[in-house]
Scaffold this motif. Structure first.
Motif, PDB file in Angstrom:
ATOM      1  N   ARG A  58      42.277  32.026  31.410  1.00 41.98           N
ATOM      2  CA  ARG A  58      40.967  32.723  31.330  1.00 41.98           C
ATOM      3  C   ARG A  58      40.603  33.659  30.464  1.00 41.98           C
ATOM      4  NH1 ARG A  58      38.410  34.832  37.166  1.00 41.98           N
ATOM      5  NH2 ARG A  58      39.731  36.710  36.639  1.00 41.98           N
ATOM      6  N   LYS A 156      34.953  37.109  31.080  1.00 42.16           N
ATOM      7  CA  LYS A 156      35.314  38.430  31.635  1.00 42.16           C
ATOM      8  C   LYS A 156      35.242  39.315  30.406  1.00 42.16           C
ATOM      9  CE  LYS A 156      38.354  40.426  35.016  1.00 42.16           C
ATOM     10  NZ  LYS A 156      37.381  41.118  35.816  1.00 42.16           N
ATOM     11  N   TYR A 161      30.585  44.888  31.924  1.00 42.45           N
ATOM     12  CA  TYR A 161      30.898  45.801  33.022  1.00 42.45           C
ATOM     13  C   TYR A 161      30.241  46.967  33.160  1.00 42.45           C
ATOM     14  CZ  TYR A 161      34.143  42.404  34.602  1.00 42.45           C
ATOM     15  OH  TYR A 161      34.614  41.243  35.198  1.00 42.45           O
ATOM     16  N   GLU A 190      26.989  37.685  42.920  1.00 42.26           N
ATOM     17  CA  GLU A 190      28.253  38.145  43.447  1.00 42.26           C
ATOM     18  C   GLU A 190      28.324  39.679  43.773  1.00 42.26           C
ATOM     19  OE1 GLU A 190      31.053  36.987  40.225  1.00 42.26           O
ATOM     20  OE2 GLU A 190      30.181  38.379  39.027  1.00 42.26           O
ATOM     21  N   GLY A 193      32.514  43.383  41.325  1.00 42.41           N
ATOM     22  CA  GLY A 193      33.820  42.758  40.646  1.00 42.41           C
ATOM     23  C   GLY A 193      34.449  41.680  41.808  1.00 42.41           C
ATOM     24  N   GLY A 216      35.749  33.286  40.025  1.00 45.19           N
ATOM     25  CA  GLY A 216      36.830  33.867  40.523  1.00 45.19           C
ATOM     26  C   GLY A 216      38.198  32.979  40.691  1.00 45.19           C
ATOM     27  N   ILE A 217      39.300  33.588  40.554  1.00 41.04           N
ATOM     28  CA  ILE A 217      40.480  32.874  40.788  1.00 41.04           C
ATOM     29  C   ILE A 217      40.902  33.111  42.551  1.00 41.04           C
ATOM     30  CG2 ILE A 217      43.156  32.682  40.442  1.00 41.04           C
ATOM     31  CD1 ILE A 217      41.900  33.288  37.172  1.00 41.04           C
ATOM     32  N   THR A 218      40.456  34.178  42.863  1.00 44.71           N
ATOM     33  CA  THR A 218      40.664  34.400  44.314  1.00 44.71           C
ATOM     34  C   THR A 218      39.637  33.301  45.065  1.00 44.71           C
ATOM     35  OG1 THR A 218      40.857  36.579  43.916  1.00 44.71           O
ATOM     36  CG2 THR A 218      40.952  35.939  46.091  1.00 44.71           C
ATOM     37  N   THR A 254      40.732  39.483  42.799  1.00 53.50           N
ATOM     38  CA  THR A 254      42.081  40.128  42.741  1.00 53.50           C
ATOM     39  C   THR A 254      42.392  41.505  43.280  1.00 53.50           C
ATOM     40  OG1 THR A 254      42.407  38.669  40.876  1.00 53.50           O
ATOM     41  CG2 THR A 254      43.913  40.460  41.090  1.00 53.50           C
TER      42      THR A 254
HETATM   43  N1  PMP Z   1      33.323  38.651  39.578  1.00 50.42           N
HETATM   44  C1  PMP Z   1      33.795  39.486  38.574  1.00 50.42           C
HETATM   45  C2  PMP Z   1      32.489  40.218  37.967  1.00 50.42           C
HETATM   46  C3  PMP Z   1      34.957  40.055  38.631  1.00 50.42           C
HETATM   47  O1  PMP Z   1      35.033  41.230  37.888  1.00 50.42           O
HETATM   48  C4  PMP Z   1      35.968  39.656  39.279  1.00 50.42           C
HETATM   49  C5  PMP Z   1      37.446  40.190  39.089  1.00 50.42           C
HETATM   50  N2  PMP Z   1      38.005  39.460  38.125  1.00 50.42           N
HETATM   51  C6  PMP Z   1      35.539  38.575  40.251  1.00 50.42           C
HETATM   52  C7  PMP Z   1      34.296  38.389  40.419  1.00 50.42           C
HETATM   53  C8  PMP Z   1      36.815  37.902  41.100  1.00 50.42           C
HETATM   54  O2  PMP Z   1      37.753  37.303  40.208  1.00 50.42           O
HETATM   55  P1  PMP Z   1      39.054  37.068  40.590  1.00 50.42           P
HETATM   56  O3  PMP Z   1      39.233  36.479  41.997  1.00 50.42           O
HETATM   57  O4  PMP Z   1      39.642  36.227  39.480  1.00 50.42           O
HETATM   58  O5  PMP Z   1      39.860  38.180  40.543  1.00 50.42           O
END
Ligand code: PMP
Length: 303
Positions: A58, A156, A161, A190, A193, A216-218, A254
């Motif tokens: 990613r 990302k 941010y 969402e 983060g 998101g990977i989670t 994460t």
């Molecule tokens: N949305 C945003 C804006 C984020 O910064 C994150 C954290 N990386 C996520 C969702 C969740 O992504 P992940 O599960 O890959 O951490």
């Protein structure tokens, strides 16, 4: 933040305190960087990184999406990350890799600027203290999530941010733990983060990529874990009002892992306690992270 002994910097392991940049670094001036957040967990078989390859893919994908010059490959960054973890001897950690434009020109087309890559790893506890167990209080932000028309929500990118910071700042200053952002069309997107899930009448829903989310990977892990339980998550465009009628709400990421939302905009969600689906997801995720689920052991890279 607890300093570690070393940081990976473009192929070298350098002492933590030597990891510096110039004031005029392009990434610092304009947010021209892309980054990741990854976790390493202590498991009975030693420290293991959760979905390392997917995170590095990613990262490289985010750099390509923003048109950055080519630098390290996902495989090279994966290798660098493991070297760093072996050197720092961290048992569990948060990993922050980043690719960013550094010294060179001040203009907005940074072709002559140095493109730097770094990976740091340091100890980090739960993102929201113990809120992840008890559940957290969230508000719908007055800020809208970055849109597909002005930035690339699926990448990302550092500059994006500022949007997350505004939403988080507003939530904390209003006495809440987290923010949930709508997109420019007014649908649910969402958290600041983290991704959003809701449970209604036994069905699990999450906003689709078109809603302006980071995939998101989670989020993906939770969907796969639920699928293993015979529950298909539906990617649904959701209205703000549905937050006030659903049985359960949870956030995934994460850093935050799986966090139940027990209050939204001053209204109690369900019976005010983490619901059964949320608790099941927390258990499955917790087991997957430490290698207890054989079918998901391929998500772990042992250091
Ligand atoms: N949305 C945003 C804006 C984020 O910064 C994150 C954290 N990386 C996520 C969702 C969740 O992504 P992940 O599960 O890959 O951490």
């Amino acid at each position: 933040m607890q300093a570690a002994s070393h940081i990976w910097s473009d192929g070298e392991l350098i002492p933590w305190d030597d990891a510096t940049v110039h004031f005029l670094s392009h990434g610092l001036q304009y947010g021209t960087g892309v980054f990741e957040g990854i976790r390493v967990y202590g498991t009975p078989d030693g420290p293991a990184v959760f979905r390392l390859a997917e995170h590095m893919e990613r990262l490289v994908g985010s750099a390509a999406a923003y048109g950055f010059a080519k630098s390290w490959s996902a495989e090279e960054l994966t290798d660098g990350c493991l070297q760093l973890l072996r050197r720092t001897e961290l048992e569990s950690a948060y990993i922050r890799p980043m690719i960013f434009y550094a010294e060179g020109n001040i203009g907005l087309f940074p072709t002559d600027n140095v493109l730097r890559s770094m990976i740091a790893a340091f100890q980090m506890g739960p993102y929201l203290g113990h809120g992840s167990d008890k559940g957290i209080r969230a508000m719908v932000s007055s800020w809208r999530r970055i849109s597909h028309n002005s930035l690339i929500p699926t990448a990302k990118g550092s500059g994006g941010y500022l949007n997350s910071m505004l939403a988080k700042q507003e939530a904390l200053r209003s006495g809440y733990d987290e923010a949930i952002l709508l997109n420019e069309h007014g649908s649910l997107s969402e958290g600041s983060g983290m991704n959003l899930f809701v449970v209604a009448g036994g069905n699990v829903h999450t906003p689709p990529v078109s809603a302006g989310i980071l995939e998101g990977i989670t989020r993906n892990s939770v969907m796969e874990l639920l699928a293993g339980d015979g529950v298909a998550t539906q990617e649904t465009d959701l209205a703000r009002g549905s937050l006030y009628t659903v049985d359960e709400i949870f956030l995934t990421g994460t850093a935050i892992e799986v966090a139940p939302v027990v209050e939204i905009d001053g209204r109690v969600v369900g019976d005010g306690k983490p619901g059964p689906v949320t608790r099941r997801v927390q258990d499955l995720y917790g087991d997957a992270l430490v290698g207890k689920l054989d079918e998901f052991r391929h998500w772990l890279t042992y250091v």
